[in-house]
Design an enzyme around this catalytic site. Sequence first.
Site, PDB file in Angstrom:
ATOM      1  N   HIS A   1       0.837  -1.207   0.000  1.00  0.00           N
ATOM      2  CA  HIS A   1       0.000   0.000   0.000  1.00  0.00           C
ATOM      3  C   HIS A   1       0.875   1.262   0.000  1.00  0.00           C
ATOM      4  O   HIS A   1       1.831   1.354   0.773  1.00  0.00           O
ATOM      5  CB  HIS A   1      -0.895  -0.014   1.252  1.00  0.00           C
ATOM      6  CG  HIS A   1      -1.723   1.210   1.408  1.00  0.00           C
ATOM      7  ND1 HIS A   1      -1.863   1.878   2.607  1.00  0.00           N
ATOM      8  CD2 HIS A   1      -2.455   1.904   0.503  1.00  0.00           C
ATOM      9  CE1 HIS A   1      -2.660   2.927   2.438  1.00  0.00           C
ATOM     10  NE2 HIS A   1      -3.030   2.958   1.171  1.00  0.00           N
TER      11      HIS A   1
HETATM   12 CA    CA Z   1       0.394  -0.316  -4.288  1.00  0.00          CA
END
Ligand code: CA
Length: 386
Positions: A181
Site C-alpha cells: 500500500h
Molecule cells: Ca500499491
Amino acid sequence: NNGIKKPKGYTVSYHANPEMEQMHFGQKHPMKPWRLTLTNKIVMAYGMHEAMDIYIPRAASSQELKDFHRGDYIDFLQRVTPSDNTWDPDSQTYAYNTGDDCPIFDGLYNYCSLYAGASLDAARKLTNHQSNIAINWSGGLHHAKKNEASGFCYINDIVLAILQLLLHHPRVLYIDIDVHHGDGVEQAFWSTDRVMTLSFHKYNRAEFFPGTGALDDTGPLNNASPGAHHSLNVPLHDGIEDAQYIKLFEDVVKPCVRQYKPTAIVLQCGADSLGGDRLGCFNVNIKAHGACVAFVKKFNLPLLVLGGGGYTPRNVAKAWAYETSLCIGAEVHPNLPAHTPFLEHFGNEKTLFPKLDFTRYENKNSRVYLESVVMGIMEQLRYLQG
Ligand code: CA
Ligand code: TV7
Ligand code: ZN
C-alpha cells in the site's frame, strides 16, 4: 543500434544517477540498489537511450527535502553513521524508525538525496514542458513519512515530486501498482482534493506490510474536508493473475481519470507485484505489469513514471526496461541483446518475458470479489460529481 528512434510528437526523459546503484542496505536485506544497474544495462543494450533525453540529476538539497520532511529528521539523516545503529531505545534511531527495515548504511544520506533529486528533476522537466513522460526508476519510495523512515523508504520522493507538480497543476492523480500500500503518499495528501491517490496492493491488516489501505479508507470521514473520497484503495488477495489484474486496473483507472480530470499523472511501478518476487505474492507477468503503464500513457497527460519495490532483481530490470520501451513507443525484440552486460545474471531465459514462478501463491481473488472492489471504487467516485 536496434533502429530505436525518438518518439514522434512527444519527449521522454530518463533520470538516473549511477552513483546510487553502488549502495548496500546490508547483505540479507531484500532492497538491492544494484537492480538499477541491471535495468540501465538492458535499456542501453537495446539502444533505448537514443530515443530519450538522458539526465544525470544532482542530489536534492536539504532545503528541498524539507519541503515535505521535518527539519530535525533531515538533520538526523544527514548526521547519522552506521555506528549509530544501536539497540538503545532512547537513541534517535528509534524515534525515526531506522533499524532492520530501514538500516543506516554508509552513504545513506547521499542515496536518499540522489533518488529524491532524480524525482524532482523529472517533475521539473514535466512542469517546464521539456518532457511529456519523465522516468526515474530509482524513485517511488512510497512509505516514507514526514518525520520517519518506513519500509525501506527514508525520503518520500513521490510526495516531493507531486508538490513540484502542484505548483503548475491543479489536480494530480497518483497511481501505485507496487504490491504494498502507498501509505506515505496517501497520508501526505489525505486532506486535499488536489491529489487523488489510488493504490493497488495485497491487503491483510494483520499479516502484510504496512497493514493499511482497506477499500473503505477513502479520505477524511468528515465530508466537509476537501480530501474526503480522494484516497482510493484496491485491496487484493494472493495470486492475482494477468487478465484479472489488467481488467481491474483499466476498470478502476478509467473512471478515476474521467471523474477526477487530473492534469498530470504520477505512476509508481513497483515491480514486487510481479510473480516470483521475493516479497510479493501476486501472479502477474511482465507483459501485464507493462500493460498498466501502456494504459496510463494513452491518456496523453504529463506523466511521471517511478520505480518502487521489486526484490527479484533480474525480473525488476526486465520489467522496467520493457516499460521504458513502452514509454518511448518502441517495439523491442523479446530476446535480450547478446551484448547485454551481466547477461549471466538473467537466468536461463535470456528474454524480456520469462515464465515467472507462479507455484508459490494460489489465486485467492474470485471474480465476484474483484467485481465488488470495482463497485466500491465506483461508489466513492460518485461523490466527486457535485
Ligand atoms: Ca500499491
Ligand atoms: C517500496 N517485508 C517496500 C516494502 C517494505 C516491506 C518487510 C522485510 C524484510 C526486511 C529485512 C530482511 C525481509 C525477507 C520484508 C514488520 C516487520 C517484519 C525486519 C526483519 N528481510 C516497498 C517492509 C516489511 C531487513 N516490513 O513497498 C533486513 O524480508 O513486515 C515488515 C515489518 C518488522 C521488521 N522486520 C520484518 O516495496 C520500496 N521487511 C532481511 C534483512
Ligand atoms: Zn513494495
